[in-house]
Design a protein around this motif. Structure first.
Motif, PDB file in Angstrom:
ATOM      1  N   GLN A  52      36.796 100.961 -70.366  1.00 60.29           N
ATOM      2  CA  GLN A  52      35.607 101.102 -69.515  1.00 60.29           C
ATOM      3  C   GLN A  52      34.958 102.448 -69.814  1.00 60.29           C
ATOM      4  O   GLN A  52      35.652 103.430 -70.022  1.00 60.29           O
ATOM      5  CB  GLN A  52      35.940 101.151 -68.031  1.00 60.29           C
ATOM      6  CG  GLN A  52      36.899 100.212 -67.491  1.00 60.29           C
ATOM      7  CD  GLN A  52      37.124 100.507 -65.997  1.00 60.29           C
ATOM      8  OE1 GLN A  52      36.221 100.825 -65.236  1.00 60.29           O
ATOM      9  NE2 GLN A  52      38.362 100.373 -65.584  1.00 60.29           N
ATOM     10  N   THR A 101      29.102 101.762 -64.758  1.00 59.02           N
ATOM     11  CA  THR A 101      30.240 101.520 -65.632  1.00 59.02           C
ATOM     12  C   THR A 101      29.914 100.364 -66.556  1.00 59.02           C
ATOM     13  O   THR A 101      29.337  99.362 -66.130  1.00 59.02           O
ATOM     14  CB  THR A 101      31.493 101.164 -64.805  1.00 59.02           C
ATOM     15  OG1 THR A 101      31.810 102.269 -63.954  1.00 59.02           O
ATOM     16  CG2 THR A 101      32.680 100.862 -65.698  1.00 59.02           C
ATOM     17  N   MET A 103      31.841  97.747 -69.143  1.00 60.18           N
ATOM     18  CA  MET A 103      33.161  97.233 -69.522  1.00 60.18           C
ATOM     19  C   MET A 103      33.144  96.778 -70.978  1.00 60.18           C
ATOM     20  O   MET A 103      32.285  95.997 -71.367  1.00 60.18           O
ATOM     21  CB  MET A 103      33.544  96.054 -68.630  1.00 60.18           C
ATOM     22  CG  MET A 103      33.635  96.375 -67.153  1.00 60.18           C
ATOM     23  SD  MET A 103      34.950  97.509 -66.742  1.00 60.18           S
ATOM     24  CE  MET A 103      36.374  96.551 -67.209  1.00 60.18           C
ATOM     25  N   LYS A 105      35.274  94.533 -73.036  1.00 59.20           N
ATOM     26  CA  LYS A 105      36.297  93.540 -72.710  1.00 59.20           C
ATOM     27  C   LYS A 105      36.135  92.326 -73.618  1.00 59.20           C
ATOM     28  O   LYS A 105      35.073  92.147 -74.236  1.00 59.20           O
ATOM     29  CB  LYS A 105      36.185  93.128 -71.244  1.00 59.20           C
ATOM     30  CG  LYS A 105      34.844  92.506 -70.890  1.00 59.20           C
ATOM     31  CD  LYS A 105      34.719  92.240 -69.410  1.00 59.20           C
ATOM     32  CE  LYS A 105      33.351  91.634 -69.110  1.00 59.20           C
ATOM     33  NZ  LYS A 105      33.190  91.364 -67.703  1.00 59.20           N
TER      34      LYS A 105
END
Length: 127
Positions: A52, A101, A103, A105
């Motif tokens: 993150q 934020t 991510m 992922k």
């Protein structure tokens, strides 16, 4: 808007010698949290890195590059839907909005780490 080269910091987060400290990386107002990678066989040519990016600042910032001494090349990638198929594409930068934020992922933004010079352990080793 400013552009921060969060370069070696991202890579160091993945290859930290002491896993307990893997949460303590950043540059300027950007913090890198929870870096991880899936376990890869010793002969893997490419692995993906996830984490993150938190922007604690009052201005947008950008991830524009990543590198590591334990791989030949690192690229920033994302997934896009094209012709009813999910495809991976390299991107030049990722905007991290002020006080937001982003991510990295599976199925989204991630780092592609090419020709790693060491094997990667299971994901829990990086968290």
């Amino acid at each position: 808007m400013k552009k921060t080269l969060i370069n070696a910091l991202v890579a160091i987060a993945f290859f930290a010698a002491i896993p307990a400290h893997a949460h303590d990386y950043g540059a300027n107002s950007i913090k890198i949290d929870h870096p991880w990678s899936r376990e890869a066989p010793p002969n893997a040519k490419v692995i993906a890195g996830f984490f993150q990016l938190k922007n604690n600042g009052t201005e947008d910032d950008f991830l524009i590059s990543a590198s590591t001494p334990v791989a030949d090349r690192v690229e920033i990638h994302t997934h896009i839907m094209e012709d009813d198929m999910m495809k991976m594409r390299q991107v030049n930068s990722v905007r991290i909005g002020a006080m937001n934020t982003v991510m990295f992922k599976p199925g989204s933004f991630h780092l592609m780490i090419f020709e790693p010079k060491q094997s990667f352990k299971k994901a829990s080793d990086f968290q």
